[in-house]
Design an enzyme around this catalytic site. Structure first.
Site, PDB file in Angstrom:
ATOM      1  N   CYS A 394       0.832  -1.204   0.000  1.00  0.00           N
ATOM      2  CA  CYS A 394       0.000   0.000   0.000  1.00  0.00           C
ATOM      3  C   CYS A 394       0.874   1.264   0.000  1.00  0.00           C
ATOM      4  O   CYS A 394       1.376   1.635  -1.053  1.00  0.00           O
ATOM      5  CB  CYS A 394      -0.978  -0.044   1.170  1.00  0.00           C
ATOM      6  SG  CYS A 394      -2.414   1.000   0.887  1.00  0.00           S
ATOM      7  N   HIS A 525      -3.581  -4.922   0.381  1.00  0.00           N
ATOM      8  CA  HIS A 525      -2.889  -5.504   1.546  1.00  0.00           C
ATOM      9  C   HIS A 525      -2.901  -7.031   1.458  1.00  0.00           C
ATOM     10  O   HIS A 525      -3.793  -7.666   2.030  1.00  0.00           O
ATOM     11  CB  HIS A 525      -3.577  -5.057   2.837  1.00  0.00           C
ATOM     12  CG  HIS A 525      -3.335  -3.626   3.162  1.00  0.00           C
ATOM     13  ND1 HIS A 525      -2.228  -3.202   3.860  1.00  0.00           N
ATOM     14  CD2 HIS A 525      -4.039  -2.510   2.864  1.00  0.00           C
ATOM     15  CE1 HIS A 525      -2.270  -1.889   3.999  1.00  0.00           C
ATOM     16  NE2 HIS A 525      -3.348  -1.447   3.397  1.00  0.00           N
ATOM     17  N   GLU A 527      -1.220  -9.114   2.959  1.00  0.00           N
ATOM     18  CA  GLU A 527      -1.019  -9.752   4.276  1.00  0.00           C
ATOM     19  C   GLU A 527      -2.332 -10.161   4.930  1.00  0.00           C
ATOM     20  O   GLU A 527      -2.351 -11.051   5.785  1.00  0.00           O
ATOM     21  CB  GLU A 527      -0.217  -8.828   5.198  1.00  0.00           C
ATOM     22  CG  GLU A 527      -0.925  -7.578   5.715  1.00  0.00           C
ATOM     23  CD  GLU A 527      -0.832  -6.373   4.777  1.00  0.00           C
ATOM     24  OE1 GLU A 527      -0.568  -6.561   3.575  1.00  0.00           O
ATOM     25  OE2 GLU A 527      -1.046  -5.236   5.248  1.00  0.00           O
TER      26      GLU A 527
HETATM   27  N1  GLN Z   1      -1.765   6.624   3.074  1.00  0.00           N
HETATM   28  C1  GLN Z   1      -1.956   5.909   1.876  1.00  0.00           C
HETATM   29  C2  GLN Z   1      -3.357   6.096   1.316  1.00  0.00           C
HETATM   30  O1  GLN Z   1      -4.259   6.492   2.002  1.00  0.00           O
HETATM   31  C3  GLN Z   1      -1.659   4.438   2.067  1.00  0.00           C
HETATM   32  C4  GLN Z   1      -2.629   3.769   2.967  1.00  0.00           C
HETATM   33  C5  GLN Z   1      -2.119   2.430   3.470  1.00  0.00           C
HETATM   34  O2  GLN Z   1      -0.928   2.173   3.422  1.00  0.00           O
HETATM   35  N2  GLN Z   1      -3.014   1.607   4.005  1.00  0.00           N
HETATM   36  O3  GLN Z   1      -3.570   5.832   0.163  1.00  0.00           O
END
Ligand code: GLN
Length: 552
Positions: A394, A525, A527
């Protein structure tokens, strides 16, 4: 004390005595595992007594990781353990908070749903809890619902949930069981295991009108016969209903450890269920054996920011990431060695990014905001230039894109608009549908959340790892790769190997294997979908590359 079966849906409520943090969540997940090994279908429910409507608005340093379900609900990290132990997805009905419960009651009141009555905690809020539990059982179509009531006995905030369980038991005594997970301290000055706090915790539970059927006795040591008998007399629970639960190396040992005291047989008897005479633990046992018998090690550096809470390093903020690394390492027969690297240190003078040379792989997990951002970008640059396998999750993918734009594509001032809204090259920018939400300060449950499909491009690391043309993964973000820069970044060598079916969103970025052994980031994600018995394909590929780097 076998309870007679009534044939109805069964509920097991797990409550905690003495103190928090003794493994109620792991005990709940393990009970789920044991019953499924006996052939029953189980769903697990987590109740969080706080007033947040979901876990999404809580800081990970205070509350640990936010775990996202397929549905997009942002939940407590225990839900991750539940899914990992059960090996299946859970639904949004399997999680509730006081805030969620109160919100529905208040909304119903505003809609005149209570017919002009005075709306009160009891019965209205309590009945809403009961209805939600029954719905979760219906939706899951399970035989048994195991419900963890968060907090500790005596807390003000979980009392209504315990009362809901009491009423369910009152109406269907043979369908509802209570398991109390308690703690037995062994004070160093005395050197002896003490049962009194557990006795008092049972009295506290009795004061709610509830008697435990089973006590899980957590301690540093095994519970001896003498103390079992003492607890039995004072807690009014038969000695063979008291399960010894000493500390173990890994949470995955817990179900097998419970079996030493025949917990699954006991529960099956109490529930009046006769699914399988002998439980089938073969796959789980094989996994646990692999976890204990890894040969050699692989060192993965996690460059994050949610580590320091006072003097403690709180790895809970990245729990699913750590577990996903472990599953793949075990699968590949090695022991994972995880190093916590604080991104902020790479910005000042306290550590040099060149320490990453000693690591076989570098991972930048999800995150928000400015702290440590340039440190993370330096770490990514170092991993890219020194051909250290890199995996970005992400934020880790967005920053990998920023780094590539700045240092390879020649867009020196590239940034994400999350940090620099006026950047000359907004290679990462806010998703269009998010603009209005942020302007209205609509922060709760409003990100791009949950499972979305993603198409994989042929002849890429991602496609090869998954062995499929289309996948589904869980998301939690507000920003994305700016479509205006895709062409320029692609020309410079960044391969967008995973895209949303409408081709609008870049879900995976990677470098060609000719350029780098493994440099890949995901907007989602992965994970959250890694499981002990089915490690995640991308984590497998990352760990494989890290092992190869080590032996090169
Ligand atoms: N801050 C970034 C976004 O909002 C990544 C979010 C995250 O890593 N879950 O897109």
């Amino acid at each position: 004390m076998t309870k007679r079966a009534s044939g109805g849906h069964k509920y097991i409520f797990v409550v905690g005595g003495v103190m928090s943090g003794v493994g109620k969540g792991t005990a709940t997940a393990s009970i789920g595992k044991l019953l499924t090994a006996r052939g029953l279908s189980v769903n697990l429910v987590k109740i969080d007594p706080y007033l947040n409507v979901d876990a999404g608005t809580m800081n990970p340093t205070e509350h640990g990781e936010v775990f996202i379900l397929d549905s997009g609900l942002e939940t407590d990290q225990d839900m991750g353990n539940y899914e990992r132990f059960l090996g299946r997805d859970l639904g949004p009905e399997d999680y509730m908070t006081s805030g969620m419960v109160y919100k529905s009651v208040i909304e119903r009141e505003r809609n005149l749903g209570y017919g002009g009555k005075c709306v009160e905690a009891i019965p209205h809020v309590r009945d809403e809890i009961v209805e939600r539990l029954q719905r979760s059982a219906r939706m899951a179509k399970s035989d048994v619902t195991v419900v963890e009531i968060g907090g500790t006995l005596g807390d003000f905030s979980n009392a209504l949930f315990i009362d809901a369980a009491r009423v369910m038991h009152l109406k269907h005594p043979s369908d509802v069981l209570f398991v109390m997970v308690s703690y037995l301290p062994v004070p160093s000055t005395i050197g002896e295991m003490k049962t009194k706090p557990t006795q008092n915790a049972v009295r506290q539970l009795n004061a709610y009108g509830v008697q435990p059927d089973v006590i899980i006795a957590r301690s540093t040591h095994t519970l001896d016969k003498k103390r079992k008998e003492k607890l039995a007399i004072w807690c009014n629970v038969q000695a063979d209903h008291i399960i010894s639960a000493p500390d173990v190396d890994s949470i995955y040992d817990v179900p097998l450890n419970f079996e030493r005291d025949k917990l699954s047989e006991l529960l099956m008897g109490l529930l009046g269920k006769h699914a399988k005479q002998t439980p089938d633990f073969s796959q789980w046992q094989a996994f646990v054996n692999r976890a204990h018998n890894g040969q050699g090690s692989v060192k993965i550096g996690i460059v994050g920011k949610y580590f320091d809470t006072g003097d403690f390093v709180l790895s809970d903020a990245y729990f699913s990431v750590i577990e996903a690394i472990k599953f793949s390492a075990y699968h590949l027969g090695v022991k994972p060695e995880i190093a916590w690297l604080n991104a902020k240190d790479y910005e000042g003078n306290s550590a040099s990014v060149s320490e990453l040379k000693d690591h076989d792989g570098v991972l930048v997990p999800g995150g928000f905001g400015e702290t440590g951002i340039e440190g993370k970008i330096s770490a990514i640059k170092f991993a890219r230039e020194n051909k250290i396998p890199y995996f970005g999750l992400c934020y880790g993918m967005q920053l990998m894109t920023v780094e590539y734009a700045r240092n390879v594509a020649g867009l020196k001032e590239a940034h994400t608009t999350e940090i620099d809204p006026n950047t000359k090259h907004p290679v990462i920018m806010i998703l269009p549908e998010q603009i209005e939400k942020l302007a209205k300060k609509d922060f709760g449950g409003s990100m791009r959340l949950g499972a979305y499909p993603c198409d994989l491009v042929e002849n890429t690391i991602a496609r090869e790892a998954y062995g499929a043309a289309s996948i589904s993964e869980r998301h939690r973000h507000r920003y994305e790769v700016n479509p205006d820069y895709i062409e320029q970044l692609s020309k410079a060598g960044l391969i967008f190997s995973g895209v949303s079916p409408d081709r609008r969103l870049m879900e995976i970025a990677e470098l060609s294997k000719k350029e780098h052994p493994f440099m890949l980031g995901t907007q989602f994600h992965p994970e959250m979908k890694a499981r002990p018995l089915s490690p995640h394909p991308l984590f497998n590929a990352f760990l494989k590359a890290a092992i190869e780097k080590k032996s090169a």
